[in-house]
Motif scaffolding. Structure first.
Motif, PDB file in Angstrom:
ATOM      1  N   TRP A  14      -3.091   4.345   5.550  1.00  0.00           N
ATOM      2  CA  TRP A  14      -2.274   5.380   6.181  1.00  0.00           C
ATOM      3  C   TRP A  14      -2.938   5.836   7.496  1.00  0.00           C
ATOM      4  CZ3 TRP A  14       2.367   7.519   6.216  1.00  0.00           C
ATOM      5  CH2 TRP A  14       2.528   8.734   6.881  1.00  0.00           C
ATOM      6  N   TRP A  17      -3.708   9.114  -5.789  1.00  0.00           N
ATOM      7  CA  TRP A  17      -4.318   7.910  -5.209  1.00  0.00           C
ATOM      8  C   TRP A  17      -3.910   7.832  -3.754  1.00  0.00           C
ATOM      9  CZ3 TRP A  17      -2.542   3.137  -3.118  1.00  0.00           C
ATOM     10  CH2 TRP A  17      -3.560   2.192  -2.899  1.00  0.00           C
ATOM     11  N   LYS A  18      -4.854   7.575  -2.863  1.00  0.00           N
ATOM     12  CA  LYS A  18      -4.598   7.553  -1.419  1.00  0.00           C
ATOM     13  C   LYS A  18      -4.886   6.156  -0.885  1.00  0.00           C
ATOM     14  CE  LYS A  18      -7.647  10.797  -0.942  1.00  0.00           C
ATOM     15  NZ  LYS A  18      -7.796  11.131  -2.380  1.00  0.00           N
ATOM     16  N   THR A  19      -3.959   5.626  -0.095  1.00  0.00           N
ATOM     17  CA  THR A  19      -4.193   4.343   0.546  1.00  0.00           C
ATOM     18  C   THR A  19      -4.976   4.535   1.838  1.00  0.00           C
ATOM     19  OG1 THR A  19      -3.153   2.457   1.663  1.00  0.00           O
ATOM     20  CG2 THR A  19      -1.900   4.504   1.631  1.00  0.00           C
ATOM     21  N   HIS A  25       7.566   6.445   2.526  1.00  0.00           N
ATOM     22  CA  HIS A  25       6.154   6.828   2.506  1.00  0.00           C
ATOM     23  C   HIS A  25       5.835   7.773   3.665  1.00  0.00           C
ATOM     24  CE1 HIS A  25       1.663   5.467   2.617  1.00  0.00           C
ATOM     25  NE2 HIS A  25       1.810   6.587   1.944  1.00  0.00           N
ATOM     26  N   HIS A  31       0.830  -1.207   0.000  1.00  0.00           N
ATOM     27  CA  HIS A  31       0.000   0.000   0.000  1.00  0.00           C
ATOM     28  C   HIS A  31       0.865   1.259   0.000  1.00  0.00           C
ATOM     29  CE1 HIS A  31      -4.275  -1.161   0.298  1.00  0.00           C
ATOM     30  NE2 HIS A  31      -3.768  -2.320   0.680  1.00  0.00           N
ATOM     31  N   SER A  32       2.003   1.210   0.686  1.00  0.00           N
ATOM     32  CA  SER A  32       2.931   2.344   0.619  1.00  0.00           C
ATOM     33  C   SER A  32       3.476   2.498  -0.794  1.00  0.00           C
ATOM     34  CB  SER A  32       4.082   2.145   1.611  1.00  0.00           C
ATOM     35  OG  SER A  32       3.641   2.272   2.952  1.00  0.00           O
ATOM     36  N   GLU A  62       0.782   4.161  -3.224  1.00  0.00           N
ATOM     37  CA  GLU A  62       0.594   5.609  -3.150  1.00  0.00           C
ATOM     38  C   GLU A  62       1.750   6.358  -3.806  1.00  0.00           C
ATOM     39  OE1 GLU A  62      -1.660   7.325   0.252  1.00  0.00           O
ATOM     40  OE2 GLU A  62       0.215   8.388   0.622  1.00  0.00           O
ATOM     41  N   ARG A  82       4.680  11.686   3.091  1.00  0.00           N
ATOM     42  CA  ARG A  82       3.456  12.262   3.651  1.00  0.00           C
ATOM     43  C   ARG A  82       3.780  13.452   4.568  1.00  0.00           C
ATOM     44  NH1 ARG A  82      -2.032  10.908   3.817  1.00  0.00           N
ATOM     45  NH2 ARG A  82      -2.456   9.148   2.434  1.00  0.00           N
ATOM     46  N   LEU A 133      -3.435  14.182  -3.663  1.00  0.00           N
ATOM     47  CA  LEU A 133      -2.735  12.952  -4.033  1.00  0.00           C
ATOM     48  C   LEU A 133      -3.554  12.220  -5.092  1.00  0.00           C
ATOM     49  CD1 LEU A 133      -1.708  11.670  -0.480  1.00  0.00           C
ATOM     50  CD2 LEU A 133      -0.197  12.690  -2.187  1.00  0.00           C
TER      51      LEU A 133
END
Length: 541
Positions: free
Chosen positions: A440, A435-437, A416, A93-94, A97, A420, A433
């Motif tokens: 986070w 695309w955002k996970t 990551h 996931h990191s 993003e 951020r 952003l």
């Protein structure tokens, strides 16, 4: 050299505006500030999704599960894969993003250089390059182990030479050819795992002609073979097995539209983890005894535990098919490692940490100057297996690569976190952003925490190994990866005279970035709305 000079030295050399059309009059990507690579963007969503699904399925799961079962027991291997699975899930996931916004050739190497520290980027880049060519060597030596199930008449060196050439051909025949081969291999591996799960349950329940019901007999007898130290000894193999999942970040630089492709690849992670690793390891524990002498790492034939399960169940046809799938998996992972190693060198060259000539690629997108040394060193290293047993060489290589992988995963999570942080303190909105996970911030911190803990745990095992007396030889053969990382990091720190990490307030967040149309972002968000939908799209896209 001041810190600001170092940051300028490692910025991306050419910032371009890049318009990409798909032949329908619509431009999805309106600016691409990292389009200074000679790589060709020929990969589609289908390619990156299937590569993400199957890239890490190799001898770590199919063969290494045997040695892990023997040393850690049924509960040890199952929990080991469960813990490793949560780690790579968080890491992925990191990656998602950052890869959507910064799809760069060596991905996490360039992210570490940009968001953490050029010395960290240098250490990670060369650590991962070593990781890739060691994996090529490991997969090639596994070829002999797999093929010896059918015949031992062919010399080990001959098998390795033949399939070294095969791995070379897959990589030099072009990116599209490589991607299509990997799609086919991933489909075979993904389809076969369903057969393994169903047939394994039938065998364990007593439905096979070879023996009666097994159930959880081995769990009841000795769930943790060799206790806590046995469990720790399982972790390098579990990490080695899952290494390669991060390749989705590398191939993002060669996809037409990362904003469409990467979220789907990330969304398929849960499916791969649950089916391939967690269910796969569970099937091993309910069909094969940890004391079976024939499992990989034992005193017998050194076969895959999955093959042994079918053979002892008197299902020879499935045993042969299983061995063939393992053979395909081994070659696939070796090919992907050649791809990943060459892109890592190319990315290092882009930020001034490798010879500039390694940036060159031909019209087919083949970076010859980075590809050749990766394939040559990896293949040459495999010949260690000529004089040592396959299981022994596997143990050496998996320990080396698992520590490199832990360092890489940790740096991805740290990059990551700092990306951020830079985004926040520079006054930018999270809504900007592409695309955002949803994981986070806990996912990134979870992955980083366990990477640090396991590197420390492996230090303990290097000093006090399982079943052996402490020795300098064992320590260095097991922990030399960390020593190499520390030397690279300190050497880069001294050479570039940098005393602290980069200041997040001064990071140029637009350098190396790709920009997308707002309409494109909204469309992709709608398509990637739910986890379940992402997983299904990953299978059938």
């Amino acid at each position: 050299m001041s810190d600001s000079d170092v940051e300028k030295k490692f910025e991306y050399p050419d910032q371009k505006v890049f318009d990409q059309s798909h032949g329908h009059g619509q431009i999805d990507i309106v600016e691409d500030h990292g389009a200074d690579s000679q790589l060709q963007r020929q990969l589609s969503t289908r390619h990156i999704t299937m590569i993400a699904l199957g890239s890490s399925i190799g001898m770590g799961l199919w063969l290494g599960s045997g040695s892990s079962l023997a040393s850690g027991g049924p509960a040890g291997i199952f929990i080991g894969y469960l813990l490793s699975g949560t780690m790579i899930w968080a890491v992925s996931h990191s990656i998602g993003e950052m890869a959507v916004m910064y799809p760069l050739p060596s991905a996490f190497v360039q992210w570490s250089n940009k968001f953490v520290d050029p010395a960290c980027g240098f250490a990670l880049g060369y650590a991962y390059w070593m990781n890739y060519f060691i994996t090529i060597a490991n997969e090639l030596q596994a070829v002999n182990t797999v093929l010896s199930f059918w015949t031992t008449a062919v010399p080990i060196a001959a098998w390795m030479s033949i399939f070294w050439v095969v791995i070379i051909l897959v990589n030099v025949l072009g990116v599209k050819f490589f991607a299509e081969i990997e799609v086919v291999c991933s489909m075979i591996k993904f389809g076969w795992i369903f057969v393994v799960i169903i047939s394994g349950i039938v065998i364990s329940a007593g439905g096979a002609p070879g023996h009666g019901a097994i159930g959880f007999r081995y769990w009841n007898q000795d769930p943790f073979t060799n206790g806590f130290k046995g469990f720790l000894s399982v972790m390098p193999t579990c990490i080695f097995a899952m290494a390669g999942s991060e390749n989705a970040g590398l191939v993002a630089s060669e996809t037409r539209n990362p904003r469409r492709s990467v979220p789907k690849a990330v969304g398929s992670i849960w499916l791969r983890l649950s089916l391939f690793y967690i269910m796969g390891s569970l099937i091993v524990t309910i069909t094969v005894s940890p004391t079976n002498p024939d499992i990989f790492g034992g005193s017998g034939t050194n076969a895959s535990p999955f093959v042994i399960a079918y053979r002892e169940a008197a299902l020879p046809a499935l045993a042969h098919i299983m061995n063939a799938v393992i053979f395909i998996s081994v070659l696939s992972t070796g090919s992907i490692s050649g791809f990943g190693g060459s892109r890592t060198l190319l990315g290092l060259s882009q930020i001034g940490m490798a010879p500039r000539i390694m940036q060159k690629a031909d019209s087919w997108g083949r970076p010859w100057y980075a590809l050749i040394p990766t394939l040559v060193i990896g293949g040459g290293l495999s010949y260690l297996n000529v004089n040592y047993s396959g299981a022994e060489v596997f143990s050496w290589f998996s320990n080396l690569t698992s520590l490199f992988t832990l360092f890489g995963w940790g740096m991805i999570c740290l990059s990551h976190i700092r990306m951020r942080h830079a985004w926040k303190i520079q006054g930018r909105s999270v809504e900007d952003l592409p695309w955002k996970t949803w994981t986070w911030p806990w996912g990134a911190y979870w992955g980083l925490f366990w990477c640090i803990v396991l590197i420390i745990a492996e230090f303990y095992l290097a000093l006090w190994p399982l079943g052996e007396k402490p020795s300098a030889e064992h320590f260095f053969s097991t922990y030399v990866s960390v020593i190499a990382i520390v030397i690279c990091y300190l050497g880069a720190k001294i050479y570039y005279r940098q005393r602290r990490w980069v200041d997040t307030a001064t990071i140029d967040l637009d350098a190396g970035r790709r920009f997308y149309k707002d309409q494109e972002i909204e469309e992709c968000d709608a398509k990637n709305k739910s986890w379940a939908k992402k997983g299904l799209e990953a299978i059938w896209s």
